[in-house]
Design a protein around this motif. Structure first.
Motif, PDB file in Angstrom:
ATOM      1  N   ASN A  15       0.819  -1.212   0.000  1.00 27.03           N
ATOM      2  CA  ASN A  15       0.000   0.000   0.000  1.00 27.03           C
ATOM      3  C   ASN A  15       0.845   1.252   0.000  1.00 27.03           C
ATOM      4  O   ASN A  15       1.837   1.340   0.727  1.00 27.03           O
ATOM      5  N   THR A 144      -7.356   2.568   6.007  1.00 21.91           N
ATOM      6  CA  THR A 144      -7.359   1.124   5.715  1.00 21.91           C
ATOM      7  C   THR A 144      -6.891   0.373   6.959  1.00 21.91           C
ATOM      8  O   THR A 144      -6.464   0.980   7.935  1.00 21.91           O
ATOM      9  N   GLU A 166     -10.936   1.141   3.165  1.00 20.56           N
ATOM     10  CA  GLU A 166     -10.708  -0.294   2.997  1.00 20.56           C
ATOM     11  C   GLU A 166     -12.000  -1.039   2.681  1.00 20.56           C
ATOM     12  O   GLU A 166     -13.042  -0.794   3.292  1.00 20.56           O
ATOM     13  N   HIS A 218      -7.225  -1.748  -0.426  1.00 23.27           N
ATOM     14  CA  HIS A 218      -6.691  -2.805   0.444  1.00 23.27           C
ATOM     15  C   HIS A 218      -7.505  -4.086   0.304  1.00 23.27           C
ATOM     16  O   HIS A 218      -7.845  -4.748   1.298  1.00 23.27           O
TER      17      HIS A 218
END
Ligand code: ZN
Ligand code: ZN
Length: 264
Positions: A15, A144, A166, A218
């Motif tokens: 990420n 996230t 997320e 995510h």
């Protein structure tokens, strides 16, 4: 159009999100190799040497993999909570003393014309945070690795112009999938990850006229599919009267490539 927001990579495999103005360039997390981050930045015409800061959410490797090399190679200050620094330890090598910077939940941190506010999230690491970033009267939030939605998260996500939220898993795919039960339990738990349904409900509840763009990110590689996450969230939004399309846009943050760069 002075502020740019672009998820560079998003998913359980790594990420990183770029946020920048004319004068300031920051990353939220750098969870793939330095080389990959540099390639993603090049696509945005951002020179890694111009990065002013990397803000780290927590010490899981999909958020810190490239942080050490980036910081050493380009002399970039890295900001994290004391607990996250403890969790990082020596996993990504040593940092120059001057590049170890601390953030504290709910305390704003100013980098030139950008203001970054960390806020607490429930996740299974020492002191995880998510970040809202303010620039040119715009608010952008990256949230996230969230076990469940708290009032703190709602307060901080609310009225973001752009949000990366997320949408980790489809609950049925996860329950019926190949993960061992303890791992399923961890992901479904209070300090695990947010499901597609939870992401949809959160977005519906927090939707204000101000939010123009939300990315779902995510995603789990094993327990989700981009179209499934998108359709699940869209359906919940529409059930709650939020029309997805012209004014409010919903998009998927891509796993391996730059997502759409949103200019505000
Ligand atoms: Zn994590
Ligand atoms: Zn993660």
């Amino acid at each position: 159009m002075d502020v740019k927001f672009c998820p560079l990579v998003s998913g359980s495999s790594g990420n990183s999100t770029y946020i920048g103005t004319k004068h300031t360039h920051i990353l939220i997390d750098a969870g793939v190799s330095c080389k990959q981050i540099v390639e993603h930045l090049n696509e945005l015409h951002v020179n890694p040497e111009d990065l002013d800061a990397i803000f780290v959410t927590h010490e899981h490797i999909d958020h810190i993999k490239g942080v050490g090399v980036l910081s050493r190679k380009y002399d970039i200050p890295v900001y994290a909570t004391p607990g996250t620094w403890e969790g990082i330890g020596s996993t990504v090598g040593e940092f120059s003393h001057k590049n170890i910077r601390y953030v504290y939940k709910d305390e704003q941190c100013v980098i030139n014309d950008i203001c970054v506010k960390p806020f607490e999230i429930p996740h299974d690491t020492i002191e995880p945070v998510a970040y809202s970033v303010f620039a040119e009267d715009k608010k952008m939030t990256v949230a996230t690795d969230i076990g469940h939605i708290t009032d703190t998260i709602k307060e901080n996500v609310y009225e973001s112009d752009v949000l990366l939220l997320e949408a980790n898993h489809d609950i049925e795919m996860l329950k019926n999938g190949s993960y061992p039960w303890p791992l399923k339990k961890r992901i479904l738990g209070d300090k695990g990850h947010l499901s597609n349904v939870a992401a949809g409900e959160t977005l519906s509840e927090l939707m204000s006229g101000k939010t123009k763009f939300a990315f779902l990110g995510h995603l789990s590689n094993e327990n989700n599919e981009p179209h499934l996450a998108y359709e699940t969230v869209k359906k919940i939004l529409e059930k709650n009267g939020v029309k997805v399309g012209t004014y409010f846009k919903l998009d998927m943050a891509a796993r391996y490539s730059n997502s759409l760069a949103v200019e505000l």
